[in-house]
Design an enzyme around this catalytic site. Structure first.
Site, PDB file in Angstrom:
ATOM      1  N   HIS A 176       0.766  -1.155  -0.144  1.00 42.78           N
ATOM      2  CA  HIS A 176       0.081  -0.078   0.012  1.00 42.78           C
ATOM      3  C   HIS A 176       0.969   1.303   0.104  1.00 42.78           C
ATOM      4  O   HIS A 176       0.150   2.528   0.028  1.00 42.78           O
ATOM      5  CB  HIS A 176      -1.084   0.022   1.326  1.00 42.78           C
ATOM      6  CG  HIS A 176      -0.214   0.205   2.489  1.00 42.78           C
ATOM      7  ND1 HIS A 176       0.284  -0.837   3.124  1.00 42.78           N
ATOM      8  CD2 HIS A 176       0.096   1.230   3.395  1.00 42.78           C
ATOM      9  CE1 HIS A 176       0.971  -0.324   4.329  1.00 42.78           C
ATOM     10  NE2 HIS A 176       0.604   0.897   4.317  1.00 42.78           N
TER      11      HIS A 176
HETATM   12  C1  UD1 Z   1      -2.446   5.844   5.926  1.00 48.28           C
HETATM   13  C2  UD1 Z   1      -1.036   6.205   6.406  1.00 48.28           C
HETATM   14  C3  UD1 Z   1       0.092   5.338   6.067  1.00 48.28           C
HETATM   15  C4  UD1 Z   1      -0.209   3.926   6.803  1.00 48.28           C
HETATM   16  C5  UD1 Z   1      -1.567   3.309   6.397  1.00 48.28           C
HETATM   17  C6  UD1 Z   1      -1.856   2.073   7.057  1.00 48.28           C
HETATM   18  C7  UD1 Z   1      -0.895   8.915   6.111  1.00 48.28           C
HETATM   19  C8  UD1 Z   1      -0.290   9.721   5.368  1.00 48.28           C
HETATM   20  N1  UD1 Z   1      -0.582   7.446   5.567  1.00 48.28           N
HETATM   21  O1  UD1 Z   1      -2.243   5.281   4.462  1.00 48.28           O
HETATM   22  O2  UD1 Z   1       1.127   5.757   6.802  1.00 48.28           O
HETATM   23  O3  UD1 Z   1       0.740   3.017   6.463  1.00 48.28           O
HETATM   24  O4  UD1 Z   1      -2.740   4.427   6.725  1.00 48.28           O
HETATM   25  O5  UD1 Z   1      -3.069   1.466   6.365  1.00 48.28           O
HETATM   26  O6  UD1 Z   1      -1.633   8.977   6.892  1.00 48.28           O
HETATM   27  N2  UD1 Z   1      -9.448   4.460   1.751  1.00 48.28           N
HETATM   28  C9  UD1 Z   1     -10.565   3.500   1.898  1.00 48.28           C
HETATM   29  N3  UD1 Z   1     -11.286   3.200   2.916  1.00 48.28           N
HETATM   30  C10 UD1 Z   1     -10.863   3.620   4.006  1.00 48.28           C
HETATM   31  C11 UD1 Z   1      -9.403   4.055   4.209  1.00 48.28           C
HETATM   32  C12 UD1 Z   1      -8.946   4.438   2.742  1.00 48.28           C
HETATM   33  O7  UD1 Z   1     -11.071   3.203   0.541  1.00 48.28           O
HETATM   34  O8  UD1 Z   1     -11.392   3.047   5.050  1.00 48.28           O
HETATM   35  C13 UD1 Z   1      -8.914   4.609   0.526  1.00 48.28           C
HETATM   36  C14 UD1 Z   1      -9.348   6.009   0.013  1.00 48.28           C
HETATM   37  O9  UD1 Z   1      -9.263   5.684  -1.399  1.00 48.28           O
HETATM   38  C15 UD1 Z   1      -8.027   6.923   0.242  1.00 48.28           C
HETATM   39  C16 UD1 Z   1      -6.913   5.680   0.238  1.00 48.28           C
HETATM   40  O10 UD1 Z   1      -7.404   4.661   0.727  1.00 48.28           O
HETATM   41  O11 UD1 Z   1      -7.796   8.178  -0.544  1.00 48.28           O
HETATM   42  C17 UD1 Z   1      -5.934   6.310   1.216  1.00 48.28           C
HETATM   43  O12 UD1 Z   1      -6.124   6.580   2.443  1.00 48.28           O
HETATM   44  P1  UD1 Z   1      -5.216   7.508   3.502  1.00 48.28           P
HETATM   45  O13 UD1 Z   1      -5.930   7.130   4.968  1.00 48.28           O
HETATM   46  O14 UD1 Z   1      -5.219   8.791   2.816  1.00 48.28           O
HETATM   47  O15 UD1 Z   1      -3.816   6.660   3.589  1.00 48.28           O
HETATM   48  P2  UD1 Z   1      -3.420   5.414   3.519  1.00 48.28           P
HETATM   49  O16 UD1 Z   1      -2.856   5.119   2.032  1.00 48.28           O
HETATM   50  O17 UD1 Z   1      -4.514   4.573   3.991  1.00 48.28           O
HETATM   51  N1  UDP Z   2      -3.331  -5.986   8.945  1.00 47.68           N
HETATM   52  C1  UDP Z   2      -4.412  -6.646   9.120  1.00 47.68           C
HETATM   53  N2  UDP Z   2      -5.133  -7.059   8.164  1.00 47.68           N
HETATM   54  C2  UDP Z   2      -4.606  -6.732   6.682  1.00 47.68           C
HETATM   55  C3  UDP Z   2      -3.383  -6.254   6.513  1.00 47.68           C
HETATM   56  C4  UDP Z   2      -2.711  -5.665   7.845  1.00 47.68           C
HETATM   57  O1  UDP Z   2      -5.120  -6.730  10.336  1.00 47.68           O
HETATM   58  O2  UDP Z   2      -5.355  -7.397   5.585  1.00 47.68           O
HETATM   59  C5  UDP Z   2      -2.751  -5.515  10.231  1.00 47.68           C
HETATM   60  C6  UDP Z   2      -1.267  -6.019  10.493  1.00 47.68           C
HETATM   61  O3  UDP Z   2      -1.124  -7.298  11.038  1.00 47.68           O
HETATM   62  C7  UDP Z   2      -0.644  -4.697  11.610  1.00 47.68           C
HETATM   63  C8  UDP Z   2      -1.418  -3.618  10.772  1.00 47.68           C
HETATM   64  O4  UDP Z   2      -2.477  -4.079  10.189  1.00 47.68           O
HETATM   65  O5  UDP Z   2      -0.969  -4.949  12.780  1.00 47.68           O
HETATM   66  C9  UDP Z   2      -0.471  -2.886   9.853  1.00 47.68           C
HETATM   67  O6  UDP Z   2      -1.386  -1.900   9.074  1.00 47.68           O
HETATM   68  P1  UDP Z   2      -0.801  -1.247   7.670  1.00 47.68           P
HETATM   69  O7  UDP Z   2      -0.062  -2.156   6.972  1.00 47.68           O
HETATM   70  O8  UDP Z   2      -2.095  -0.940   7.130  1.00 47.68           O
HETATM   71  O9  UDP Z   2       0.023  -0.061   8.197  1.00 47.68           O
HETATM   72  P2  UDP Z   2       1.476   0.167   8.469  1.00 47.68           P
HETATM   73  O10 UDP Z   2       1.995  -0.683   9.550  1.00 47.68           O
HETATM   74  O11 UDP Z   2       2.283   0.034   7.235  1.00 47.68           O
HETATM   75  O12 UDP Z   2       1.482   1.808   8.776  1.00 47.68           O
END
Ligand code: UD1
Ligand code: UDP
Length: 375
Positions: free
Chosen positions: A203
């Site tokens: 992601h």
């Molecule tokens: C965010 C964090 C990232 C973290 C990740 C964990 C920031 C800048 N980034 O990234 O560090 O690793 O979360 O998962 O805060 N979306 C959905 N449903 C949801 C949430 C998001 O569809 O419930 C989609 C939307 O299209 C959105 C995109 O995901 O625009 C990105 O979501 P966003 O929260 O901005 O950043 P992440 O890529 O999730």
């Molecule tokens: N995780 C989860 N389901 C998934 C993918 C990840 O429960 O399908 C959990 C994973 O075990 C960890 C956390 O989500 O505890 C990590 O989140 P993510 O990778 O979204 O964020 P990051 O750690 O990169 O910020």
């Protein structure tokens, strides 16, 4: 309310649960605010259920948007809420936009703040998370670190040593708590996987936000799927772009919705290999002893390489690295797991917070930044 935890995104929930539980055990009044940065049930609700987190006192529903729009909505919502609740301490987690916004609001309103998972550095400012980490650490009053090198990075940036506490890793506390429930068999059977399989999560913006990067990555993942079936619980961020680049259910590839915490870690526990760009998954695979290939040029968690099963790869080197990892199995260079990743980080953090709330506050001098070492 004494302590307000600000949570917004999937990894925040996992890191906060042990701290909330330990503060509860000490009788500290507390509440959770959910910013709504993540809002899909499979990115949010399922974690409250799996981790036993109490319901939030407020959900700001900020949702998605560009960095500017999302951060602006966070600032407005959090400022109103903090003005109303006036917590004694706000606790933020990790490096997401909700973390950054909460710390900025605290600094402007003069509300003390604590950062859990302070001092991690990738030294790559093209990552939005690295910017969030630097700003958050520079403004926090209490900093809780998961890894010894974090203390030296914070010192180098001029953060006073007395603000910093090396406490271990609360994400690993959550893993330890879940361990008795982690059974791969039901989820493997539900997803129709064979006994031997790999798991991938992808992601990071650098990997999924452009068609070129997505195509290079997907080609590499498909090459790995020719060696071993791979299940990909797909983060919503990459869903469309990666599908357009060819990441679809076919051959050895199985694309599924994001999984709940217990299901996901069960799957990881039974996997022969994990391919990821997640921060948390690098740590969890180290503790579960599962080989992990991280498709990134750097990591803010080098301890998972020196004391764990993690290796950094490029899309080009991924297929050969997977082949080697599948042949070699997990190997940890030092033989020692990371220090203090022992399931007791939450209680350590809670003890520091409780004593701080009792009046053992930071002196104004310790909150000052040295002019010789500007932030
Ligand atoms: C965010 C964090 C990232 C973290 C990740 C964990 C920031 C800048 N980034 O990234 O560090 O690793 O979360 O998962 O805060 N979306 C959905 N449903 C949801 C949430 C998001 O569809 O419930 C989609 C939307 O299209 C959105 C995109 O995901 O625009 C990105 O979501 P966003 O929260 O901005 O950043 P992440 O890529 O999730
Ligand atoms: N995780 C989860 N389901 C998934 C993918 C990840 O429960 O399908 C959990 C994973 O075990 C960890 C956390 O989500 O505890 C990590 O989140 P993510 O990778 O979204 O964020 P990051 O750690 O990169 O910020």
């Amino acid at each position: 309310m004494s302590v307000l935890h600000v949570l917004g995104a999937r990894p925040n929930f996992v890191k906060a649960a042990p701290v909330v539980r330990a503060l509860e055990g000490l009788g500290v009044p507390q509440g959770i605010v959910h910013t709504g940065q993540h809002y899909d049930a499979l990115m949010s609700d399922v974690f409250f259920a799996d981790l036993g987190l109490p319901s939030p006192v407020a959900n700001l529903g900020v949702g998605s948007g560009s960095h500017g729009k999302q951060t602006a909505a966070l600032l407005i919502g959090l400022e109103e809420l903090f003005e109303e609740l006036r917590p004694s301490l706000v606790v933020v987690y990790g490096d997401v936009n909700s973390t950054l916004a909460a710390i900025l609001v605290c600094a402007k309103l003069g509300i003390p703040s604590a950062h859990v998972e302070a001092g991690l550095r990738s030294f790559d400012r093209s990552m939005p998370e690295e910017v969030n980490r630097i700003v958050t650490d520079s403004l926090s009053d209490l900093l809780f670190t998961t890894s010894p090198e974090a203390l030296s990075y914070l010192a180098r940036e001029g953060v006073a040593a007395e603000k910093c506490h090396f406490v271990g890793n609360p994400m690993i506390d959550s893993l330890f708590s879940a361990l008795p429930s982690l059974d791969p068999a039901p989820v493997v059977s539900r997803l129709g996987l064979p006994d031997r399989y790999a798991v991938a999560t992808l992601h990071r913006p650098a990997n999924v936000d452009t068609p070129e990067a997505a195509r290079e990555l997907v080609d590499a993942v498909i090459a790995v799927s020719e060696q071993i079936p791979i299940v990909v619980p797909i983060h919503p961020r990459g869903r469309t772009r990666l599908a357009e680049a060819g990441l679809v259910d076919s051959g050895g590839l199985r694309i599924v919705d994001p999984l709940g915490y217990v299901d996901f870690l069960s799957l990881v526990r039974g996997a022969s290999l994990v391919v990821t760009d997640s921060g948390g998954v690098q740590e969890e695979t180290t503790m579960l002893g599962v080989p992990c290939l991280t498709v990134r040029p750097n990591t803010e968690r080098p301890i998972t390489v020196t004391h764990g099963t993690n290796r950094l790869v490029t899309p080009a080197s991924l297929p050969a690295a997977a082949s080697k990892a599948l042949a070699d199995g997990a190997s940890t260079p030092s033989g020692d797991l990371p220090p203090l990743w022992d399931g007791a980080a939450g209680p350590r953090i809670a003890r520091v917070i409780a004593s701080w709330l009792k009046g053992d506050n930071l002196s104004p001098a310790s909150r000052a930044v040295s002019p010789e070492k500007p932030l």
